[in-house]
Enzyme design. Sequence first.
Site, short mmCIF file in Angstrom:
data_model
loop_
_atom_site.label_atom_id
_atom_site.label_comp_id
_atom_site.label_asym_id
_atom_site.label_seq_id
_atom_site.Cartn_x
_atom_site.Cartn_y
_atom_site.Cartn_z
N SER B 114 8.65 -14.37 3.81
CA SER B 114 7.72 -13.60 4.63
C SER B 114 6.28 -14.06 4.47
O SER B 114 5.44 -13.71 5.30
CB SER B 114 7.84 -12.11 4.31
N LYS B 151 3.00 -8.68 0.62
CA LYS B 151 2.41 -8.74 1.95
C LYS B 151 0.89 -8.73 1.82
O LYS B 151 0.36 -8.40 0.78
CB LYS B 151 2.82 -7.52 2.80
#
Lengths: 191, 191
Positions: B114, B151
């Site tokens: 990610s 993230k």
Amino acid sequence: MANDIDYLGKLQDYYADHKILPSYAVIAQLLGFKSKNAVTALVARLKLLSFIESAPDGRLKPGRRFFDRVLAESTVQAGFATAALSDRNEALSIDDYLIERPSDTVLITVKGDSMIDAGIFQGDVVIIEKKQTANIGEIVVAIVDNEFTLKTLGREGKEFVLYPANKAFPTIRPQGQLEIFGVVVGQFRKY
Amino acid sequence: MANDIDYLGKLQDYYADHKILPSYAVIAQLLGFKSKNAVTALVARLKLLSFIESAPDGRLKPGRRFFDRVLAESTVQAGFATAALSDRNEALSIDDYLIERPSDTVLITVKGDSMIDAGIFQGDVVIIEKKQTANIGEIVVAIVDNEFTLKTLGREGKEFVLYPANKAFPTIRPQGQLEIFGVVVGQFRKY
DNA sequence: AACGATACTGTACGAACGTACATCAGTCAA
DNA sequence: TTGACTGATGTACGTTCGTACAGTATCGTT
């Protein structure tokens, strides 16, 4: 015993700040002990675990595991994360992990964006093991036009080529003999 | 004065072996002095040049320039590399460069893709400083659905959101309170 | 030859060192 | 409840600490 890991953390913080370990009296102060002798007992326990050793003159010095860092499993359920970290996780010494042959290893700070698709950004440090040969597919530091360049080693027909990892850069097809300075064995970045 | 550099070299050697600096008496022995007070004078001179400092308790510790020579020796002959490392001369080791607060730091091995556009690949190790708060734009380890996720912290309106660095992944908009485990302060990878 | 500077030797001292021993408080299992 | 264990507190002590001051040897300059 559980507190010993917290105490060790504080010693590691002191060492990060000062690059030495302090005396027993200063450690007592640091950890909130009223008695120096509690430090003696703690030091004995930390010695058994190889976190701390004694120098020839009796002063404390970091032991083999002093620079180990907690390596947590990312798949550990977060609900248990904090409790789990100090009990069961592996430890890793970053320098030992990244560098296997210190005498043949140099660090180079990356300039330019030619390797960003390989996750090597400008400002990163790459760890180079000095070698004159490399395998196809390895990221190498080559010398082209009297300058270092960082690229992936490739082959087209009988010729070696140097592939960037960024579409904006061209493949390098060296005139004459390709000269390799070393192979990238690691990389790190600080935020 | 010329001998001072040789004396410094011996101190650096001792430090390389033991990871601490010794007492004045031990330094006298190390350098072949008959008198501790010669060490006091030497130390004063080395302090002026920032090779050595005193810790809060009076003990000697490495100064800002203590590791200069060691790093100079470790770099390649090429002038390029030497220049690249010149702004890092206070770092004793990669660990020392990357980690400022060992007691609050854990390493996590990355799973998933990610964050590849941020140069963080599956299998990399990220260095996390445990914190419950973070600034917009920082890469964080957050706890979502009882799992860690890596993230970039963002904000949309009044809500915090978690941005991936890969178009194939969705932005995460947490239900309820966002829980942050820590902030990414470094990353490394081995090939 | 004389003088000044530098780097070392020697001595001294109050404070702090690391270590040893005794004791206490809290926890846990039987 | 009791005993064992662990981790801390307290005290003591010979040794070593860092620092201060005085002195000496060597070297270079005038």
